[in-house]
Write a protein that holds these residues in place. Structure first.
Motif, PDB file in Angstrom:
ATOM      1  N   ARG A 171     -22.597   4.732  25.363  1.00 53.68           N
ATOM      2  CA  ARG A 171     -22.270   4.179  26.673  1.00 53.68           C
ATOM      3  C   ARG A 171     -23.360   4.564  27.656  1.00 53.68           C
ATOM      4  NH1 ARG A 171     -19.415   1.639  24.273  1.00 53.68           N
ATOM      5  NH2 ARG A 171     -17.165   1.372  24.318  1.00 53.68           N
ATOM      6  N   LYS A 172     -23.522   3.708  28.653  1.00 51.47           N
ATOM      7  CA  LYS A 172     -24.569   3.975  29.623  1.00 51.47           C
ATOM      8  C   LYS A 172     -24.014   3.823  31.028  1.00 51.47           C
ATOM      9  CE  LYS A 172     -29.088   2.246  31.030  1.00 51.47           C
ATOM     10  NZ  LYS A 172     -30.260   1.511  30.583  1.00 51.47           N
ATOM     11  N   GLU A 173     -24.436   4.693  31.881  1.00 49.98           N
ATOM     12  CA  GLU A 173     -24.085   4.586  33.292  1.00 49.98           C
ATOM     13  C   GLU A 173     -25.261   3.871  33.957  1.00 49.98           C
ATOM     14  OE1 GLU A 173     -21.107   4.709  35.273  1.00 49.98           O
ATOM     15  OE2 GLU A 173     -20.903   6.316  33.795  1.00 49.98           O
TER      16      GLU A 173
ATOM     17  N   LYS B  30     -27.315   5.360  36.872  1.00 49.19           N
ATOM     18  CA  LYS B  30     -28.047   6.608  36.685  1.00 49.19           C
ATOM     19  C   LYS B  30     -29.385   6.408  35.993  1.00 49.19           C
ATOM     20  CE  LYS B  30     -24.097   9.740  36.543  1.00 49.19           C
ATOM     21  NZ  LYS B  30     -24.085  10.082  37.960  1.00 49.19           N
ATOM     22  N   CYS B  31     -29.517   5.293  35.313  1.00 47.28           N
ATOM     23  CA  CYS B  31     -30.758   5.039  34.577  1.00 47.28           C
ATOM     24  C   CYS B  31     -31.883   4.733  35.554  1.00 47.28           C
ATOM     25  CB  CYS B  31     -30.555   3.868  33.642  1.00 47.28           C
ATOM     26  SG  CYS B  31     -32.060   3.258  32.910  1.00 47.28           S
ATOM     27  N   THR B  32     -32.997   5.432  35.400  1.00 49.95           N
ATOM     28  CA  THR B  32     -34.138   5.178  36.275  1.00 49.95           C
ATOM     29  C   THR B  32     -35.129   4.209  35.646  1.00 49.95           C
ATOM     30  OG1 THR B  32     -35.331   7.051  35.379  1.00 49.95           O
ATOM     31  CG2 THR B  32     -33.992   7.454  37.319  1.00 49.95           C
ATOM     32  N   ARG B  33     -34.756   3.638  34.506  1.00 47.76           N
ATOM     33  CA  ARG B  33     -35.654   2.722  33.809  1.00 47.76           C
ATOM     34  C   ARG B  33     -36.991   3.382  33.477  1.00 47.76           C
ATOM     35  NH1 ARG B  33     -35.301  -3.045  34.265  1.00 47.76           N
ATOM     36  NH2 ARG B  33     -33.385  -3.500  33.193  1.00 47.76           N
ATOM     37  N   CYS B  34     -36.906   4.611  33.001  1.00 47.05           N
ATOM     38  CA  CYS B  34     -38.150   5.323  32.736  1.00 47.05           C
ATOM     39  C   CYS B  34     -38.767   4.901  31.408  1.00 47.05           C
ATOM     40  CB  CYS B  34     -37.905   6.819  32.728  1.00 47.05           C
ATOM     41  SG  CYS B  34     -36.791   7.342  31.432  1.00 47.05           S
ATOM     42  N   GLY B  35     -37.967   4.264  30.556  1.00 47.50           N
ATOM     43  CA  GLY B  35     -38.531   3.766  29.307  1.00 47.50           C
ATOM     44  C   GLY B  35     -38.685   4.807  28.214  1.00 47.50           C
ATOM     45  N   ILE B  36     -38.237   6.008  28.464  1.00 47.51           N
ATOM     46  CA  ILE B  36     -38.373   7.055  27.446  1.00 47.51           C
ATOM     47  C   ILE B  36     -37.580   6.681  26.197  1.00 47.51           C
ATOM     48  CG2 ILE B  36     -37.726   9.448  26.908  1.00 47.51           C
ATOM     49  CD1 ILE B  36     -38.560  10.157  29.760  1.00 47.51           C
ATOM     50  N   CYS B  37     -36.414   6.090  26.395  1.00 50.33           N
ATOM     51  CA  CYS B  37     -35.572   5.765  25.243  1.00 50.33           C
ATOM     52  C   CYS B  37     -36.220   4.746  24.307  1.00 50.33           C
ATOM     53  CB  CYS B  37     -34.204   5.287  25.707  1.00 50.33           C
ATOM     54  SG  CYS B  37     -34.235   4.033  26.970  1.00 50.33           S
ATOM     55  N   VAL B  38     -37.072   3.895  24.829  1.00 49.72           N
ATOM     56  CA  VAL B  38     -37.737   2.932  23.959  1.00 49.72           C
ATOM     57  C   VAL B  38     -38.761   3.653  23.086  1.00 49.72           C
ATOM     58  CG1 VAL B  38     -39.075   0.817  23.870  1.00 49.72           C
ATOM     59  CG2 VAL B  38     -37.496   1.182  25.732  1.00 49.72           C
TER      60      VAL B  38
ATOM     61  N   VAL C 277     -31.233  -0.462  25.039  1.00 43.32           N
ATOM     62  CA  VAL C 277     -30.704   0.638  25.845  1.00 43.32           C
ATOM     63  C   VAL C 277     -31.417   0.680  27.189  1.00 43.32           C
ATOM     64  CG1 VAL C 277     -30.452   3.130  25.999  1.00 43.32           C
ATOM     65  CG2 VAL C 277     -30.130   1.996  23.828  1.00 43.32           C
ATOM     66  N   TYR C 278     -32.702   0.471  27.117  1.00 40.75           N
ATOM     67  CA  TYR C 278     -33.521   0.511  28.316  1.00 40.75           C
ATOM     68  C   TYR C 278     -33.208  -0.664  29.246  1.00 40.75           C
ATOM     69  CZ  TYR C 278     -37.922  -0.843  30.651  1.00 40.75           C
ATOM     70  OH  TYR C 278     -38.855  -1.278  31.531  1.00 40.75           O
ATOM     71  N   LEU C 279     -33.021  -1.826  28.640  1.00 45.69           N
ATOM     72  CA  LEU C 279     -32.866  -3.019  29.464  1.00 45.69           C
ATOM     73  C   LEU C 279     -31.505  -3.122  30.135  1.00 45.69           C
ATOM     74  CD1 LEU C 279     -34.686  -5.696  27.309  1.00 45.69           C
ATOM     75  CD2 LEU C 279     -35.418  -4.704  29.464  1.00 45.69           C
TER      76      LEU C 279
ATOM     77  N   PHE D 189     -33.073  12.270  24.291  1.00 46.86           N
ATOM     78  CA  PHE D 189     -34.287  12.315  25.108  1.00 46.86           C
ATOM     79  C   PHE D 189     -34.087  11.859  26.546  1.00 46.86           C
ATOM     80  CE2 PHE D 189     -36.369  13.026  21.169  1.00 46.86           C
ATOM     81  CZ  PHE D 189     -37.620  13.519  21.460  1.00 46.86           C
ATOM     82  N   CYS D 190     -33.080  11.074  26.801  1.00 43.30           N
ATOM     83  CA  CYS D 190     -32.904  10.545  28.160  1.00 43.30           C
ATOM     84  C   CYS D 190     -32.806  11.692  29.149  1.00 43.30           C
ATOM     85  CB  CYS D 190     -31.647   9.680  28.240  1.00 43.30           C
ATOM     86  SG  CYS D 190     -31.278   9.158  29.917  1.00 43.30           S
ATOM     87  N   PRO D 191     -33.661  11.705  30.148  1.00 39.85           N
ATOM     88  CA  PRO D 191     -33.689  12.852  31.056  1.00 39.85           C
ATOM     89  C   PRO D 191     -32.669  12.781  32.188  1.00 39.85           C
ATOM     90  CG  PRO D 191     -35.465  11.366  31.589  1.00 39.85           C
ATOM     91  CD  PRO D 191     -34.724  10.748  30.443  1.00 39.85           C
ATOM     92  N   GLU D 192     -31.900  11.714  32.228  1.00 37.44           N
ATOM     93  CA  GLU D 192     -30.942  11.608  33.326  1.00 37.44           C
ATOM     94  C   GLU D 192     -29.579  12.144  32.895  1.00 37.44           C
ATOM     95  OE1 GLU D 192     -31.830  10.910  36.358  1.00 37.44           O
ATOM     96  OE2 GLU D 192     -33.823  10.710  35.487  1.00 37.44           O
ATOM     97  N   LYS D 193     -29.084  13.060  33.669  1.00 33.00           N
ATOM     98  CA  LYS D 193     -27.806  13.678  33.355  1.00 33.00           C
ATOM     99  C   LYS D 193     -26.690  12.631  33.321  1.00 33.00           C
ATOM    100  CE  LYS D 193     -25.274  17.527  35.274  1.00 33.00           C
ATOM    101  NZ  LYS D 193     -25.246  18.352  36.479  1.00 33.00           N
ATOM    102  N   ASN D 194     -25.920  12.660  32.253  1.00 31.56           N
ATOM    103  CA  ASN D 194     -24.760  11.776  32.106  1.00 31.56           C
ATOM    104  C   ASN D 194     -25.089  10.292  32.081  1.00 31.56           C
ATOM    105  OD1 ASN D 194     -23.188  13.985  32.116  1.00 31.56           O
ATOM    106  ND2 ASN D 194     -22.459  13.751  34.209  1.00 31.56           N
ATOM    107  N   CYS D 195     -26.327   9.973  31.904  1.00 35.15           N
ATOM    108  CA  CYS D 195     -26.680   8.551  31.899  1.00 35.15           C
ATOM    109  C   CYS D 195     -26.234   7.894  30.594  1.00 35.15           C
ATOM    110  CB  CYS D 195     -28.177   8.398  32.092  1.00 35.15           C
ATOM    111  SG  CYS D 195     -28.758   6.726  31.936  1.00 35.15           S
ATOM    112  N   LEU D 196     -26.559   8.535  29.472  1.00 32.64           N
ATOM    113  CA  LEU D 196     -26.151   7.995  28.177  1.00 32.64           C
ATOM    114  C   LEU D 196     -25.128   8.927  27.536  1.00 32.64           C
ATOM    115  CD1 LEU D 196     -29.591   6.934  26.662  1.00 32.64           C
ATOM    116  CD2 LEU D 196     -27.939   5.521  27.836  1.00 32.64           C
ATOM    117  N   LYS D 197     -24.196   8.327  26.810  1.00 40.67           N
ATOM    118  CA  LYS D 197     -23.163   9.134  26.178  1.00 40.67           C
ATOM    119  C   LYS D 197     -22.888   8.649  24.764  1.00 40.67           C
ATOM    120  CE  LYS D 197     -20.800   9.783  30.507  1.00 40.67           C
ATOM    121  NZ  LYS D 197     -19.945   9.053  31.423  1.00 40.67           N
TER     122      LYS D 197
END
Ligand code: SF4
Ligand code: SF4
Lengths: 342, 419
Positions: free
Chosen positions: A273-275, A278-286, A296-298, A319-327
């Motif tokens: 799940r994604k919030e 909270k996602c900053t679209r940093c692209g790290i997950c790709v 996930v990124y999009l 790897f996602c650096p945003e707290k609680n963004c992905l679960k």
């Protein structure tokens, strides 16, 4: 800062699971886990005829014709990959089941419990098997780790080629079904049907791996060049698997087993799940995704980020650096969430 | 490597020595500091940052530095590449009013004050700008674009063309830009940016960013531990300061603050989010007004603030290509600069900050003649209106003339929020 903190807990757990499963699947019979020919699950019973046949086999009777008169193994019921007959325990792949049950026109009443088991697992876990259990996946991951340690360049499939490979997977899946149906035509003599019998295993890249690491003395279950075209295909797939040295999980993009499971990915109970806010679209997950999935990124509108090509490895969540963004969600409960790491 | 600038006409650079510029800068800085010191609680070692921002010591230190110093503008420039070449990056964006006046002698008045102020430093041959051996400029907006041309008469200028959006084709172009910048830096500094060096510097900067995030989290848990201006001060010293020393000091600061947490109670202050055009030292006019009026700036999404240290470069593996890709992604994708055609990321960012910090109101700093931010304020206002979050837009520039006027407006806004 503690020193021994596990920075990527999901990946850590996954590696442990992969190693254990690899050992169990490939060398399980050595570990004192008795290789069984019958299911240990009470509700999945082997048909009576088969039990009897096994008994007579044990007594030394030579059975002519195919060794698998009935299909009764999905994946959990203990029965190893046919290339690991001497050492393996259970199998992670169920394409054999699909192919066999069609080839022998197994009556649906016998299939019911297997399909039920498969459905339960697929609906619960989706493609979890690919990321956490599959020994082929593990081999590919290992190849990639070797490259990483040699600091060689990582390559990517282009989006277009990824699509081609996926279509190839569909083609493969459909042809397996058709070939299995062909081998089921009762009027044809066995010598003809034999040519297309179990085509899935004949095309599988595992033919060039498991017999060499698992079976001593090395014994092919098929003579490698007896089935001409299928052997060629399996060599090609084996090469594709070796490509995973440079391109992560290259075989997984074609794998028919993964394809079948991927249909259940969207609704599976094990989910991501994604919030979106909270996602900053940093692209790290790709960048960290073994299949370089962009979904996930999009996704910025919905919370649900399940899609077909995800193998539930949860590296993106690691790897996602945003707290609680992905679960990681399982049966409505959050098992794990992304957090910012110090 | 393609040269971007042809430089068909090379002009003699216009230079003009201005007396007392240094003192004026000091005065402007001290004015801010005085106002900031009025705050009840401030962390102990904030005085270190005060000293760095005053700049005198650091200037001498950099003067004695034997290697290359490379100036840059905006948040788009990968400092990893500069550090990897053993050079020092200095961010040259400036918020100083007096150099605006210097610049206006040759450039028209109707140009964004940030560019004028920064360029003024070059004209008057003062401050860090004089120490730079080269400068890297991205192309987010028109004034910066033309600044490239003008500056090319003064010193080597390298251009980093920013794509118009963040689609995958743009990403490829951007990656090429980063790669060519890498070559340029290698050429210029005569050092090869090897894999090991890149890995080291990525780790170094990663350490800085995570440390910053730590501070950010501390402030999120209790915004009153540290004033918004102090927070921005800490961030903006990182533009000039020695990175390792900054990391050490900030580590200390974090330790101090996390100990403090228990003693400090949340009081009834209005929480403000500041967004919009960059607010750069010593142009803390708006911030001074807000905090002097008793509100608390709990968060910002300024490119001169949180955004400059928040984003991470996180390569999956230490191979050159993956690292360069991660650098490219890290600087482009999470940027909230209004130079992109569609800037939903910024709106999301603001909405998320409002939610996470439980913000009472938004103050939008719109620098006069900064068109991109000005245009964007419209959409943001409508969206916030829908969510019933009050927003105040302040149009201003670097001069102090309108202080009273802004004060009245902010006061009225805060009054409204209290109710
Ligand atoms: S890593 Fe997390 S924050 Fe970054 S793009 Fe992916 S989901 Fe968004
Ligand atoms: S999307 Fe995430 S969980 Fe799925 S395969 Fe990629 S990294 Fe793994």
């Amino acid at each position: 800062m503690e020193k021994n903190k596990i920075r990527r807990p999901m990946t850590f757990l996954r590696r442990i699971s992969q190693i254990l499963c690899f050992i169990l699947i490939v060398f399980g019979a050595f570990l004192g886990i008795k290789k069984q020919n019958l299911s240990f699950l009470p509700f999945i019973e082997a048909p009576l005829e088969y039990k009897e046949q096994l008994k007579s086999e044990e007594k030394g009777a030579v059975i002519l014709g195919p060794a698998y008169p009935q299909a009764f193994d999905t994946y959990l019921p203990v029965k190893s990959c046919r290339f690991l007959r001497q050492v393996g325990t259970f199998r992670a792949c169920f394409m054999h089941f699909v192919s066999e049950s069609i080839s022998w026109l197994t009556p649906p009443r016998l299939l019911f419990s297997h399909i039920l088991l498969f459905l339960i697992l697929a609906v619960l876990l989706g493609r979890f098997w690919c990321g956490w259990v599959c020994p082929l996946g593990f081999i590919q991951d290992i190849l990639n780790i070797i490259r990483k340690n040699f600091k060689l360049r990582r390559f990517f499939f282009s989006e277009k080629f990824k699509k081609t490979l996926r279509n190839l997977g569909y083609l493969l899946f459909i042809s397996i079904i058709i070939l299995s149906l062909l081998s089921a035509i009762p009027k044809l003599p066995w010598s003809v049907r034999k040519q297309v019998y179990l085509s899935v295993c004949q095309m599988c890249p595992v033919r060039f791996i498991f017999p060499y690491i698992g079976n001593w003395p090395i014994k092919h279950n098929f003579s490698p060049f007896g089935y001409g075209i299928f052997t060629m295909i399996s060599i090609a797939f084996f090469l594709l698997l070796l490509v995973s040295f440079f391109i992560k999980r290259s075989w997984c993009r074609v794998c028919p087993s993964g394809l079948l499971l991927s249909f259940f990915n969207k609704g599976s109970f094990l989910a991501k799940r994604k919030e979106p806010l909270k996602c900053t679209r940093c692209g790290i997950c790709v960048g960290v995704c073994p299949l370089d999935n962009k979904e996930v990124y999009l996704q910025k509108k919905k919370k649900n980020i399940d899609f077909a090509s995800c193998i539930h490895c949860f590296r993106c969540i690691d790897f996602c650096p945003e707290k609680n963004c992905l679960k990681v969600y399982f049966l409505g409960k959050t098992l794990f969430r992304s957090k910012f790491k110090r | 490597m393609k040269e971007i600038l042809e430089r068909r006409y090379t002009l003699t650079p216009f230079k003009k020595e201005i007396k007392g510029l240094k003192d004026a800068f000091r005065r402007a800085s001290l004015r801010n500091l005085d106002s900031m010191r009025k705050r009840g609680f401030r962390p102990k070692n904030i005085s270190y940052y005060e000293e760095v921002i005053l700049g005198e010591k650091r200037y001498e230190e950099l003067k004695g530095f034997s290697g290359r110093i490379i100036g840059y503008f905006c948040t788009f420039i990968p400092q990893e590449l500069i550090y990897a070449a053993r050079a020092i990056p200095i961010r040259l964006c400036s918020g100083f009013y007096d150099t605006v006046l210097v610049c206006e002698e040759i450039l028209a008045k109707d140009i964004c004050p940030l560019v004028k102020s920064s360029f003024g430093f070059k004209i008057s041959a003062s401050s860090y700008f004089e120490l730079c051996d080269a400068v890297i400029l991205p192309t987010p907006c028109d004034p910066k674009k033309k600044l490239i041309e003008i500056l090319s008469d003064y010193l080597p200028v390298w251009v980093l063309k920013i794509p118009q959006d963040k689609t995958s084709s743009s990403k490829e172009i951007w990656l090429e830009e980063i790669k060519s910048l890498k070559e340029r830096i290698e050429d210029f500094t005569k050092t090869k940016l090897t894999r090991q060096r890149l890995e080291e510097t990525i780790k170094l900067i990663h350490k800085r960013q995570t440390l910053f995030r730590q501070l950010y989290e501390i402030r999120r848990a209790n915004p009153y531990l540290m004033g918004g201006r102090d927070f921005l001060l800490v961030i903006q010293t990182s533009f000039y300061d020695d990175i390792e020393r900054w990391i050490d000091k900030t580590e200390e600061l974090c330790k101090q603050l996390s100990k403090e947490k228990t003693h400090f109670k949340t009081d009834e202050k209005i929480k403000i989010l500041v967004t919009g055009s960059p607010i750069i030292w010593p142009n803390f006019k708006l911030l001074n007004i807000i905090e002097d009026l008793g509100a608390e700036i709990v968060c910002d999404d300024l490119c001169s603030g949180t955004q400059s240290l928040y984003n991470l470069v996180e390569p999956d593996e230490p191979t050159t290509d993956v690292m360069l890709g991660a650098i490219a992604d890290g600087y482009l994708l999470s940027s909230v600069c209004p130079c992109f055609i569609e800037n939903n990321d910024r709106i999301d960012r603001v909405l998320n900050l409002i939610e996470e910090f439980r913000v009472g109101g938004v103050i939008y700093h719109s620098l006069r003649l900064c068109q991109l931010y000005e245009i964007e304020s419209h959409r943001l206002r409508l969206i916030l209106k829908e969510k019933k979050i009050p927003m105040l837009t302040i149009h201003t520039d670097y001069s102090q003339e309108d202080t009273e006027q802004i004060k009245t407006r902010v006061e009225a806004f805060l009054e409204m929020l209290k109710r």
